[in-house]
Scaffold this active site. Sequence first.
Site, short mmCIF file in Angstrom:
data_model
loop_
_atom_site.label_atom_id
_atom_site.label_comp_id
_atom_site.label_asym_id
_atom_site.label_seq_id
_atom_site.Cartn_x
_atom_site.Cartn_y
_atom_site.Cartn_z
N LYS A 96 0.85 -1.21 0.00
CA LYS A 96 0.00 0.00 0.00
C LYS A 96 0.87 1.25 0.00
O LYS A 96 0.67 2.16 -0.80
CB LYS A 96 -0.90 0.00 1.25
CG LYS A 96 -1.57 1.34 1.51
CD LYS A 96 -2.47 1.31 2.73
CE LYS A 96 -1.81 1.59 4.04
NZ LYS A 96 -1.49 3.02 4.32
N CYS B 280 -5.59 13.21 12.54
CA CYS B 280 -5.32 11.80 12.32
C CYS B 280 -5.41 11.05 13.64
O CYS B 280 -4.98 11.57 14.67
CB CYS B 280 -3.91 11.68 11.74
SG CYS B 280 -3.44 9.98 11.51
N ARG C 146 0.25 14.80 13.06
CA ARG C 146 1.01 14.50 11.84
C ARG C 146 1.18 15.75 10.99
O ARG C 146 0.45 15.95 10.01
CB ARG C 146 0.33 13.38 11.05
CG ARG C 146 0.35 12.07 11.79
CD ARG C 146 -0.36 10.99 11.02
NE ARG C 146 0.39 10.50 9.89
CZ ARG C 146 -0.04 9.55 9.07
NH1 ARG C 146 -1.22 9.00 9.27
NH2 ARG C 146 0.71 9.13 8.07
N ARG D 185 -8.98 -0.26 4.38
CA ARG D 185 -8.11 0.74 3.75
C ARG D 185 -6.76 0.13 3.38
O ARG D 185 -6.14 0.57 2.42
CB ARG D 185 -7.87 1.91 4.70
CG ARG D 185 -9.11 2.73 4.97
CD ARG D 185 -8.78 3.91 5.82
NE ARG D 185 -7.70 4.68 5.19
CZ ARG D 185 -7.25 5.83 5.63
NH1 ARG D 185 -7.77 6.37 6.70
NH2 ARG D 185 -6.27 6.46 5.01
N1 EPU Z 1 6.66 14.40 10.61
C1 EPU Z 1 6.91 15.70 10.89
N2 EPU Z 1 6.81 16.63 9.88
C2 EPU Z 1 6.47 16.27 8.61
C3 EPU Z 1 6.23 14.91 8.33
C4 EPU Z 1 6.33 13.99 9.34
O1 EPU Z 1 7.24 16.07 12.03
O2 EPU Z 1 6.40 17.14 7.75
C5 EPU Z 1 6.74 13.39 11.67
C6 EPU Z 1 5.44 12.63 11.86
O3 EPU Z 1 4.56 13.32 12.69
C7 EPU Z 1 5.95 11.33 12.44
C8 EPU Z 1 7.26 11.12 11.71
O4 EPU Z 1 7.66 12.42 11.26
O5 EPU Z 1 6.20 11.51 13.81
C9 EPU Z 1 7.20 10.17 10.54
O6 EPU Z 1 6.12 10.53 9.69
P1 EPU Z 1 6.15 10.26 8.12
O7 EPU Z 1 6.07 11.57 7.41
O8 EPU Z 1 7.29 9.36 7.78
O9 EPU Z 1 4.79 9.51 7.90
P2 EPU Z 1 3.95 9.52 6.57
O10 EPU Z 1 4.86 9.66 5.42
O11 EPU Z 1 2.83 10.47 6.69
C10 EPU Z 1 4.08 6.95 6.12
C11 EPU Z 1 3.10 5.82 6.00
C12 EPU Z 1 2.49 5.53 7.36
C13 EPU Z 1 3.65 5.14 8.30
C14 EPU Z 1 4.66 6.28 8.36
C15 EPU Z 1 5.89 5.96 9.21
C16 EPU Z 1 2.29 6.11 3.75
C17 EPU Z 1 1.19 6.41 2.84
N3 EPU Z 1 2.06 6.20 5.06
O12 EPU Z 1 3.33 8.07 6.59
O13 EPU Z 1 1.65 4.39 7.18
O14 EPU Z 1 3.14 4.90 9.59
O15 EPU Z 1 5.12 6.59 7.03
O16 EPU Z 1 6.54 4.84 8.72
O17 EPU Z 1 3.37 5.74 3.30
C18 EPU Z 1 -0.08 2.92 7.75
O18 EPU Z 1 0.16 2.31 6.69
O19 EPU Z 1 -0.83 2.46 8.65
C19 EPU Z 1 0.53 4.22 7.96
C20 EPU Z 1 0.06 5.10 8.85
#
Ligand code: EPU
Length: 454
Positions: free
Chosen positions: A23, A118, A123, A401
């Site tokens: 996914k 969220c 996030r 999802r």
């Molecule tokens: N963060 C920030 N600032 C940002 C972005 C992220 O502080 O601009 C923080 C977040 O709050 C979090 C950490 O950095 O504490 C990591 O967040 P990340 O941005 O890596 O998460 P994401 O890209 O939004 C993806 C996956 C999530 C998974 C996370 C962490 C996708 C579509 N989603 O989210 O997947 O938990 O990486 O590995 O790739 C799931 O599949 O259940 C899911 C939530």
Amino acid sequence: MMDMFCVEGGHSLRGTVSVDGSKNASLPIMAATLAIDGEVILEQVPQLQDVATMQQLLQSIGAAVEQHTDGTICVDARDVRSSAAPYELVRQMRASVCVLGPLLARFGTARVSLPGGCNIGHRPIDLHLRGLAALGADIRLEAGYIVAEGSKLRGADIDLCGPHGPTVTGTCNILIAATLAKGRTIIRAAAKEPEVEDFARFLNAAGAKIFGAGTSIVEIDGVAQLHDVRHTVIPDRIEATTLALAAAITHGDVTILNAPTTHMTYVLNAFNLIGIPIEATHDTLRIRAASIQRPARLTAEPYPGLPTDCQAQFMALLSTIAGKSLITDTVFPERFMHAAELVRMGANIRIQGNSAIIHGVTRLSAAPVMASDLRASAALVLAALAAEGRSEIRRVYHLDRGYHAFEQKLNQLGAKIQRTNDGPQNVVPRPHLDSLQPEKQRISYRHTEPGDHM
Ligand code: EPU
């Protein structure tokens, strides 16, 4: 009316099951098709609600998308004229923010709704915006929308480290924007997740010049255009782990095919620590769960660490193992909504800061429970498989999802899960938490120095 699961616990899982495509690799890749001047064929895309939402988003922007039953998706975005992603679609799925980089790169302007709140914690997307600003985009927040403008993006040296480590979808957004920017970009503290590596492999096959994806320093040489591409998405390491945990929690004997075992080193270590025999080849796992399992201390961390997306499912397992276990989540320190529901099933869990202290119980007991998010639902299904009696799990739309035909796969292995409808009396509107502070909406994003976490 919403679907729910009735699960009769206590059946040991046995047999063979196969993992679908990832996914979290599929979603940013689908979003990136918006920046490609040609036909895109994606193979092994899982048939999930989130994929359907991304498909709808691409179509609403003007792309032609065809989904085939064999897991192939074809996208042609050559006729796209719009660069706006509306709130109605973005609010359904945070990964919609992945269209920001592609739209900006292609049109020099993008208007994408902020994703809102969220259930797994705060996030922010400040790192995405900081990275795009570093490439020269002018970014402002306007009435709940991110408005990014920059027709002449230029390569830059960007540090993407945030307070909880790197960002997965943020790295993808910067990779695509830098690909169509002029000159060389260096991303420091890039996310190393296999999904980011797959994203870069996809872009390189379309003509991008990305070096070092899958490590923390990635270099990108800008190109003028991306062309036709065919790409097979990697298998889903989180689904593979969840299925392995289903085998473990029921003391079963399950063989998992199409498992990306090279992406699962820390997961396999965790199984070892817990004392669960697991045999791995490059694409197969066999779990033969002994009846004696050990408590463990686990920490969810950015890749290559144990994924936060498996934290809830490991908590379900550790709840059933005698002794004291500890799970810490450094990525999403508040991602513990499942703990209270597991407690309703007889688990003994206490949350302290970003950790859960778990005292294993001999047997969980069936109960009506409510799924709060995708991985929480998976954890509740695992707990229900092990519990004595018949559990009811509501709001399984969260599960749909991210897991395709999950109950069918488990039932094939001997589980007793029935999907039914929970009736209108139980319908509660989906929660929408808008975590954005009003004063933050006025912030304008400009390039800042590395280490300045806006
Ligand atoms: N963060 C920030 N600032 C940002 C972005 C992220 O502080 O601009 C923080 C977040 O709050 C979090 C950490 O950095 O504490 C990591 O967040 P990340 O941005 O890596 O998460 P994401 O890209 O939004 C993806 C996956 C999530 C998974 C996370 C962490 C996708 C579509 N989603 O989210 O997947 O938990 O990486 O590995 O790739 C799931 O599949 O259940 C899911 C939530």
